[in-house]
Design an enzyme around this catalytic site. Sequence first.
Site, PDB file in Angstrom:
ATOM      1  N   HIS A 158      45.278 -12.058 -28.590  1.00 53.72           N
ATOM      2  CA  HIS A 158      45.176 -11.811 -27.144  1.00 53.72           C
ATOM      3  C   HIS A 158      46.543 -11.601 -26.480  1.00 53.72           C
ATOM      4  O   HIS A 158      46.602 -11.384 -25.268  1.00 53.72           O
ATOM      5  CB  HIS A 158      44.470 -12.973 -26.450  1.00 53.72           C
ATOM      6  CG  HIS A 158      43.026 -13.133 -26.846  1.00 53.72           C
ATOM      7  ND1 HIS A 158      42.139 -12.086 -26.798  1.00 53.72           N
ATOM      8  CD2 HIS A 158      42.336 -14.218 -27.289  1.00 53.72           C
ATOM      9  CE1 HIS A 158      40.951 -12.524 -27.208  1.00 53.72           C
ATOM     10  NE2 HIS A 158      41.047 -13.795 -27.512  1.00 53.72           N
ATOM     11  N   ASP A 193      37.125 -11.199 -34.841  1.00 53.36           N
ATOM     12  CA  ASP A 193      36.955 -12.317 -33.930  1.00 53.36           C
ATOM     13  C   ASP A 193      35.953 -11.906 -32.846  1.00 53.36           C
ATOM     14  O   ASP A 193      35.894 -10.732 -32.458  1.00 53.36           O
ATOM     15  CB  ASP A 193      38.311 -12.658 -33.302  1.00 53.36           C
ATOM     16  CG  ASP A 193      38.308 -13.925 -32.474  1.00 53.36           C
ATOM     17  OD1 ASP A 193      38.797 -14.952 -32.975  1.00 53.36           O
ATOM     18  OD2 ASP A 193      37.828 -13.878 -31.324  1.00 53.36           O
ATOM     19  N   HIS A 195      36.009 -12.352 -29.756  1.00 55.01           N
ATOM     20  CA  HIS A 195      36.674 -11.892 -28.539  1.00 55.01           C
ATOM     21  C   HIS A 195      37.567 -10.697 -28.871  1.00 55.01           C
ATOM     22  O   HIS A 195      38.333 -10.735 -29.838  1.00 55.01           O
ATOM     23  CB  HIS A 195      37.513 -13.019 -27.934  1.00 55.01           C
ATOM     24  CG  HIS A 195      36.714 -14.262 -27.661  1.00 55.01           C
ATOM     25  ND1 HIS A 195      36.752 -15.359 -28.499  1.00 55.01           N
ATOM     26  CD2 HIS A 195      35.863 -14.563 -26.658  1.00 55.01           C
ATOM     27  CE1 HIS A 195      35.944 -16.287 -28.017  1.00 55.01           C
ATOM     28  NE2 HIS A 195      35.392 -15.835 -26.906  1.00 55.01           N
ATOM     29  N   ASP A 282      34.515 -17.360 -34.481  1.00 57.41           N
ATOM     30  CA  ASP A 282      33.833 -17.749 -33.255  1.00 57.41           C
ATOM     31  C   ASP A 282      32.615 -16.882 -32.947  1.00 57.41           C
ATOM     32  O   ASP A 282      31.949 -17.096 -31.923  1.00 57.41           O
ATOM     33  CB  ASP A 282      34.796 -17.760 -32.061  1.00 57.41           C
ATOM     34  CG  ASP A 282      35.831 -16.673 -32.084  1.00 57.41           C
ATOM     35  OD1 ASP A 282      35.707 -15.748 -32.912  1.00 57.41           O
ATOM     36  OD2 ASP A 282      36.780 -16.727 -31.285  1.00 57.41           O
TER      37      ASP A 282
END
Length: 341
Positions: A158, A193, A195, A282
């Site tokens: 991120h 992932d 996200h 996740d």
Amino acid sequence: MIVITTNAHAAHDPATMAPSPSGRPFYDRAERYGQLLGAVHRLSLPTAPAPDHGMAPLAAVHDAGYLRFLETAFARWQATPLAGPAVRATSYAVRPMQRRPDSIVGQAGYYLSGEGVPVLAGTWLAAKTSAHVAVEGAKRVLGGAREAYALCRPSGHHVYADMAGGFCYLNNAAVAAQVLADGGAKPAVLDVDVHHGNGTQSIFYARDDVFFCSVHGDPRELYPWYAGYGDETGSGKGLGCNLNLPLTAGTADRGYVEAVEVGVAAIRRHGASVLIVSLGFDAHAGDPTANLAVTCEGFRAIGACIGGLGLPTLLVQEGGYIVERLGDNLVAFLGGFLPTR
């Protein structure tokens, strides 16, 4: 497969060292690392600590002012009336406020994108060493290793060139990709992932030497909200070198695996010579930060798919916040990945 490790990650544990004044949980707890490392030991994989690779690999990807901020923020914060166990922004440089201030209080809101990236006394050491884990993994692959696992914490995908976010401070996967590109390889990054890897996308968005593909929850419903949409395909020289595959809430194993298969096919068409996998767990059903419904068997299946691509591969650890399931998820992924090698 060699596993590159770090002990420095434990210096950054906001959940126990600096709980949020708002009471918001901090899901990236240090105990996550122990679960993943335990799975590595369960599989009897060899490990090696990351050496110090200096600042050059980090500076090749990240803004110099941002790196100075991360290195000095905690000490500078202690000289303000807000002194305490964590640097936390009190305001943010949102549109159209983009002037970089000199004050540490102002810089906190300029370089930190939200509550999920407090800076503690040990954050810089943990983040720098985590990036060095990825650098070492990349160098092992450049040196001839068919696969390596960079067991990074904090995660990195991120992080923009000059902004932290989502529990991430330095972009480990992007740093590794730059090391590989500088070494003459043609890297692709596959981010699985849940996200979207918004930081990695941003760093390479206008470049054609690194292909980026992300399989993730639909950002209309999930962090990072502002990036990860299907119409983001790159710009300038990088047009066509960015592929986003957002998934609707509740997507389970079949839809997740099919999206990864699409990404793998795109990477094959692009002609990459080496693969970096931003490996998050996740997407697992019930993860407190997410909304997909993948199981261990789903992770095993994407491991087989990714391994079947046949490229030298660096796995870079990202998220996954059901702590007690992390070890089983890693074992399942590697159970699919390693037999294909």
